[in-house]
Write an enzyme that holds these catalytic residues in place. Structure first.
Site, PDB file in Angstrom:
ATOM      1  N   GLY A   1       0.779  -1.233   0.000  1.00  0.00           N
ATOM      2  CA  GLY A   1       0.000   0.000   0.000  1.00  0.00           C
ATOM      3  C   GLY A   1       0.812   1.284   0.000  1.00  0.00           C
ATOM      4  O   GLY A   1       0.338   2.318   0.477  1.00  0.00           O
TER       5      GLY A   1
ATOM      6  N   ASN B   1       1.479   2.985  -2.641  1.00  0.00           N
ATOM      7  CA  ASN B   1       0.736   3.892  -3.531  1.00  0.00           C
ATOM      8  C   ASN B   1      -0.475   4.470  -2.809  1.00  0.00           C
ATOM      9  O   ASN B   1      -0.784   5.656  -2.956  1.00  0.00           O
ATOM     10  CB  ASN B   1       0.319   3.173  -4.818  1.00  0.00           C
ATOM     11  CG  ASN B   1       1.428   3.188  -5.852  1.00  0.00           C
ATOM     12  OD1 ASN B   1       1.748   4.226  -6.429  1.00  0.00           O
ATOM     13  ND2 ASN B   1       2.048   2.032  -6.058  1.00  0.00           N
TER      14      ASN B   1
ATOM     15  N   ARG C   1     -16.095 -15.200  -9.327  1.00  0.00           N
ATOM     16  CA  ARG C   1     -15.534 -13.877  -9.535  1.00  0.00           C
ATOM     17  C   ARG C   1     -16.614 -12.781  -9.477  1.00  0.00           C
ATOM     18  O   ARG C   1     -16.441 -11.739  -8.850  1.00  0.00           O
ATOM     19  CB  ARG C   1     -14.818 -13.822 -10.892  1.00  0.00           C
ATOM     20  CG  ARG C   1     -13.951 -12.599 -11.082  1.00  0.00           C
ATOM     21  CD  ARG C   1     -13.248 -12.662 -12.417  1.00  0.00           C
ATOM     22  NE  ARG C   1     -12.214 -13.671 -12.456  1.00  0.00           N
ATOM     23  CZ  ARG C   1     -10.949 -13.459 -12.049  1.00  0.00           C
ATOM     24  NH1 ARG C   1     -10.595 -12.306 -11.568  1.00  0.00           N
ATOM     25  NH2 ARG C   1     -10.057 -14.421 -12.133  1.00  0.00           N
TER      26      ARG C   1
ATOM     27  N   MET D   1      -4.123  -7.310  -6.980  1.00  0.00           N
ATOM     28  CA  MET D   1      -3.618  -8.386  -7.820  1.00  0.00           C
ATOM     29  C   MET D   1      -4.698  -9.370  -8.274  1.00  0.00           C
ATOM     30  O   MET D   1      -4.482 -10.578  -8.272  1.00  0.00           O
ATOM     31  CB  MET D   1      -2.491  -9.121  -7.077  1.00  0.00           C
ATOM     32  CG  MET D   1      -1.295  -8.232  -6.825  1.00  0.00           C
ATOM     33  SD  MET D   1      -0.737  -7.416  -8.357  1.00  0.00           S
ATOM     34  CE  MET D   1       0.890  -6.875  -7.873  1.00  0.00           C
ATOM     35  N   ARG D   2      -5.839  -8.820  -8.676  1.00  0.00           N
ATOM     36  CA  ARG D   2      -6.892  -9.658  -9.253  1.00  0.00           C
ATOM     37  C   ARG D   2      -7.419  -8.958 -10.490  1.00  0.00           C
ATOM     38  O   ARG D   2      -7.490  -7.728 -10.518  1.00  0.00           O
ATOM     39  CB  ARG D   2      -8.065  -9.810  -8.269  1.00  0.00           C
ATOM     40  CG  ARG D   2      -7.681 -10.319  -6.912  1.00  0.00           C
ATOM     41  CD  ARG D   2      -8.099 -11.723  -6.630  1.00  0.00           C
ATOM     42  NE  ARG D   2      -9.403 -12.101  -7.120  1.00  0.00           N
ATOM     43  CZ  ARG D   2      -9.691 -13.336  -7.522  1.00  0.00           C
ATOM     44  NH1 ARG D   2      -8.768 -14.253  -7.532  1.00  0.00           N
ATOM     45  NH2 ARG D   2     -10.912 -13.645  -7.940  1.00  0.00           N
TER      46      ARG D   2
ATOM     47  N   ASN E   1      -5.851   2.187 -12.886  1.00  0.00           N
ATOM     48  CA  ASN E   1      -4.846   1.248 -12.371  1.00  0.00           C
ATOM     49  C   ASN E   1      -3.459   1.829 -12.586  1.00  0.00           C
ATOM     50  O   ASN E   1      -3.236   2.606 -13.514  1.00  0.00           O
ATOM     51  CB  ASN E   1      -4.946  -0.092 -13.105  1.00  0.00           C
ATOM     52  CG  ASN E   1      -3.952  -1.112 -12.571  1.00  0.00           C
ATOM     53  OD1 ASN E   1      -3.775  -1.253 -11.353  1.00  0.00           O
ATOM     54  ND2 ASN E   1      -3.282  -1.829 -13.466  1.00  0.00           N
TER      55      ASN E   1
ATOM     56  N   HIS F   1       0.450   0.464 -13.206  1.00  0.00           N
ATOM     57  CA  HIS F   1       1.203  -0.742 -13.562  1.00  0.00           C
ATOM     58  C   HIS F   1       2.689  -0.394 -13.612  1.00  0.00           C
ATOM     59  O   HIS F   1       3.062   0.628 -14.192  1.00  0.00           O
ATOM     60  CB  HIS F   1       0.734  -1.268 -14.925  1.00  0.00           C
ATOM     61  CG  HIS F   1       1.444  -2.524 -15.314  1.00  0.00           C
ATOM     62  ND1 HIS F   1       1.169  -3.734 -14.707  1.00  0.00           N
ATOM     63  CD2 HIS F   1       2.442  -2.754 -16.189  1.00  0.00           C
ATOM     64  CE1 HIS F   1       1.981  -4.651 -15.219  1.00  0.00           C
ATOM     65  NE2 HIS F   1       2.749  -4.081 -16.119  1.00  0.00           N
TER      66      HIS F   1
ATOM     67  N   GLY G   1      -9.325  -6.409 -20.234  1.00  0.00           N
ATOM     68  CA  GLY G   1      -8.082  -7.147 -20.470  1.00  0.00           C
ATOM     69  C   GLY G   1      -7.112  -7.014 -19.312  1.00  0.00           C
ATOM     70  O   GLY G   1      -7.402  -6.375 -18.291  1.00  0.00           O
TER      71      GLY G   1
ATOM     72  N   ASP H   1      -4.219  -5.212 -18.130  1.00  0.00           N
ATOM     73  CA  ASP H   1      -3.418  -3.991 -18.323  1.00  0.00           C
ATOM     74  C   ASP H   1      -3.496  -3.465 -19.758  1.00  0.00           C
ATOM     75  O   ASP H   1      -2.499  -2.979 -20.309  1.00  0.00           O
ATOM     76  CB  ASP H   1      -1.945  -4.252 -17.921  1.00  0.00           C
ATOM     77  CG  ASP H   1      -1.826  -4.741 -16.483  1.00  0.00           C
ATOM     78  OD1 ASP H   1      -2.550  -4.218 -15.629  1.00  0.00           O
ATOM     79  OD2 ASP H   1      -1.024  -5.645 -16.221  1.00  0.00           O
TER      80      ASP H   1
HETATM   81  C1  GAR Z   1       3.130  -1.323  -7.408  1.00  0.00           C
HETATM   82  O1  GAR Z   1       4.417  -1.370  -7.945  1.00  0.00           O
HETATM   83  C2  GAR Z   1       2.098  -1.392  -8.516  1.00  0.00           C
HETATM   84  O2  GAR Z   1       2.481  -0.726  -9.679  1.00  0.00           O
HETATM   85  C3  GAR Z   1       2.017  -2.872  -8.727  1.00  0.00           C
HETATM   86  O3  GAR Z   1       2.055  -3.424  -7.452  1.00  0.00           O
HETATM   87  C4  GAR Z   1       2.828  -2.581  -6.611  1.00  0.00           C
HETATM   88  C5  GAR Z   1       2.044  -2.290  -5.362  1.00  0.00           C
HETATM   89  O4  GAR Z   1       2.851  -1.625  -4.434  1.00  0.00           O
HETATM   90  N1  GAR Z   1       0.831  -3.242  -9.437  1.00  0.00           N
HETATM   91  C6  GAR Z   1       0.786  -4.253 -10.299  1.00  0.00           C
HETATM   92  O5  GAR Z   1       1.744  -4.958 -10.554  1.00  0.00           O
HETATM   93  C7  GAR Z   1      -0.553  -4.459 -10.949  1.00  0.00           C
HETATM   94  N2  GAR Z   1      -0.435  -5.363 -12.059  1.00  0.00           N
HETATM   95  P1  GAR Z   1       2.208  -0.904  -3.183  1.00  0.00           P
HETATM   96  O6  GAR Z   1       1.271  -1.923  -2.521  1.00  0.00           O
HETATM   97  O7  GAR Z   1       3.365  -0.575  -2.314  1.00  0.00           O
HETATM   98  O8  GAR Z   1       1.465   0.305  -3.673  1.00  0.00           O
END
Ligand code: GAR
Length: 211
Positions: free
Chosen positions: A13, A15, A64, A89-90, A106, A108, A142, A144
């Protein structure tokens, strides 16, 4: 007016923290609820620390669509108008996207359309690219593949290992996500096919290059 946003996450978390910090400093959005499919996600603790409702909605053993219906109910209960995925991550399918059309963002950790899916940074590192980065995009059905809003680029330096690159990208993520979410809630984004037009505030860019 601060637009309420729901955040979905599965992990640490950081972000989310960047979004919470921006909200605390004053921006156009506030985090109304944080939801995780994992009970032990540290992001839930960050939400609690900030006084934001933290909700665990496990996905195991559920269809789902049924799981997504629970997410939608929780988002609505807390008045979320936008949804920000922050390390969730889903994959999302129809129910949540139909409930929040063109309102799910999102982040990425790669320069899409390269290296979608999991471990974007690792994929880029192992592939040997010289420029890596992150992408903010709308979510579609899709993996990403949704329209790109903003991207940030960083160099891959000769002495990097995967962790060093990951950290460099993450710093950029924290810079870009609050900015893009603010643009979103301020109505500055317009999707035109694959392209997103951004009504950029003075002095801001949809591209960041960070060393
Ligand atoms: C981040 O790097 C984000 O871009 C990635 O997971 C991490 C979460 O970090 N997301 C993906 O890979 C989505 N496909 P955080 O929990 O510290 O924010």
């Amino acid at each position: 007016m601060n637009t309420p946003v729901g955040v979905l996450l599965s992990g640490s978390g950081t972000n989310l923290q960047a979004l919470l910090d921006a909200a605390a400093e004053g921006t156009s959005f506030r985090i109304a609820v944080v939801i995780s499919n994992r009970r032990d996600a540290h992001g839930l603790e960050r939400a609690r620390q900030a006084g934001v409702p933290a909700v665990w909605i496990p996905h195991r053993g559920k269809e789902r669509e049924a799981h997504e219906a629970e997410l939608v109910a929780a988002l609505r209960e807390h008045g979320a108008e936008w949804v920000a995925l922050a390390g969730y991550m889903r994959l999302l399918k129809t129910t949540l996207l139909a409930a929040f059309p063109q309102r799910v963002l999102n982040i990425h950790p790669a320069l899409l359309p390269s290296f979608p899916g999991t471990h974007g940074q690792r994929q880029a590192f192992e592939y040997g690219v010289r420029i890596a980065g992150c992408t903010l995009h709308f979510v579609d059905h899709g993996t990403d593949t949704g329209p790109i809003i903003a991207q940030g680029a960083v160099p891959v330096l000769p002495d990097d290992d995967e962790d060093a690159l990951k950290a460099r990208i993450l710093g950029l993520e924290h810079e870009l996500y609050p900015r893009v979410l603010r643009w979103a809630v301020e109505g500055r984004l317009r999707i035109d096919g694959r392209r997103v037009h951004v009504d950029l505030p003075e002095g801001e860019e949809a591209f960041v290059w960070a060393r």
